[in-house]
Design a protein around this motif. Structure first.
Motif, short mmCIF file in Angstrom:
data_model
loop_
_atom_site.label_atom_id
_atom_site.label_comp_id
_atom_site.label_asym_id
_atom_site.label_seq_id
_atom_site.Cartn_x
_atom_site.Cartn_y
_atom_site.Cartn_z
N GLY A 184 0.54 -1.43 0.00
CA GLY A 184 -0.19 0.08 0.01
C GLY A 184 1.04 1.40 0.47
O GLY A 184 0.20 2.29 0.04
N LYS A 185 2.14 1.11 -0.49
CA LYS A 185 2.84 2.53 0.03
C LYS A 185 2.60 3.71 -1.80
O LYS A 185 2.72 2.61 -2.80
N ASN A 186 2.95 4.31 -1.80
CA ASN A 186 2.46 5.47 -2.85
C ASN A 186 3.50 4.92 -3.64
O ASN A 186 4.94 4.64 -3.50
N LYS A 187 3.62 5.01 -4.98
CA LYS A 187 4.38 4.77 -5.85
C LYS A 187 6.09 6.19 -6.00
O LYS A 187 7.38 5.35 -6.03
N LYS A 188 5.98 7.05 -5.44
CA LYS A 188 7.17 8.05 -5.35
C LYS A 188 7.78 7.84 -3.73
O LYS A 188 8.85 7.23 -3.72
N GLU A 189 7.07 7.04 -2.94
CA GLU A 189 7.86 6.62 -1.30
C GLU A 189 8.97 5.35 -2.13
O GLU A 189 9.90 5.30 -2.23
N ALA A 190 7.64 4.53 -2.51
CA ALA A 190 8.18 2.91 -2.73
C ALA A 190 9.69 2.87 -4.10
O ALA A 190 10.51 2.82 -3.70
N GLU A 191 9.81 3.63 -5.11
CA GLU A 191 10.65 4.61 -5.54
C GLU A 191 11.78 4.94 -4.78
O GLU A 191 12.89 4.11 -5.09
#
Length: 217
Positions: free
Chosen positions: A108-115
């Motif tokens: 459930g982490k957002n794309k920016k945080e995950a990348e």
């Protein structure tokens, strides 16, 4: 970190694990060796919650695993356990960065945080120049580093590795062994490895042997 008491497991009438007792402390690096068919991989799959116990109790990071329903178990596995396998199991249509991000997206982490987190881990593993490369553009050693990064993305309490260097040449295998040792020493993550590689097995804090479905020291 891991408490397995009187673990039994069978495939139909075939008894694979025959009363395993195993306690692993937080931050330990444990290797499990033994002949093919002794039950090593089955035990690792049970510790990773990929299979369900036939008999016994399993507690991981204070959670009673055999009391969790399928949804809770899936959520626990995604958050607390990172897997590294002999075959990298990378998705061929995705880049190294995208492969590493997948467990974070599931969590459930957002794309920016995950990348951002994936980039940091891949950089730590010396893969900063290969973020956009797809698996078929990477060497075997590089693919395994991507697999290690994927295992680390959710900061799991435990890393489980099944023959992680079994598909690598000697140099890449040695590099991977040093990487796993460094992760254990610098991050304090608990690591459990099943391996036929004596060099890797002997790097662990503790080496256990499986014989005919039972653990011996």
């Amino acid at each position: 970190m891991i408490k397995a008491n009187n673990i039994h497991f069978s495939y139909g009438n075939l008894k694979v694990l025959k009363g395993i007792d195993l306690h692993i402390q937080k931050g330990e690096f444990v290797s499990i060796v033994g002949a093919s068919g002794s039950g090593k991989t089955t035990l690792l799959q049970l510790l990773g919650t990929l299979d369900k116990l036939s008999v016994g109790d399993l507690v991981i990071n204070s959670k009673q695993i055999n009391k969790l329903d399928d949804w809770a178990l899936s959520k626990f596995r995604n958050k607390e356990i990172g897997f590294v396998f002999q075959f990298h199991n990378l998705l061929v249509e995705f880049s190294a960065l995208e492969n590493v991000c997948l467990p974070a997206f599931i969590a459930g982490k957002n794309k920016k945080e995950a990348e951002q987190k994936a980039t940091e881990i891949l950089t730590m593993l010396g893969m900063q120049e290969r973020l956009s490369h797809k698996p078929n553009e990477l060497s075997g050693g590089e693919q395994q580093r991507v697999a290690v990064a994927r295992a680390l993305i959710n900061s799991p309490a435990i890393i489980l590795a099944d023959e992680p260097s079994g598909n690598l040449d000697s140099k890449n295998a040695k590099d991977l062994h040093q990487l796993l040792l460094k992760l254990n020493q610098e991050t304090g993550q608990t690591i459990v490895i099943v391996t036929h590689n004596n060099e890797l097995a002997n790097m662990a804090n503790r080496k256990l042997e499986m014989v005919d479905g039972k653990l011996i020291s």
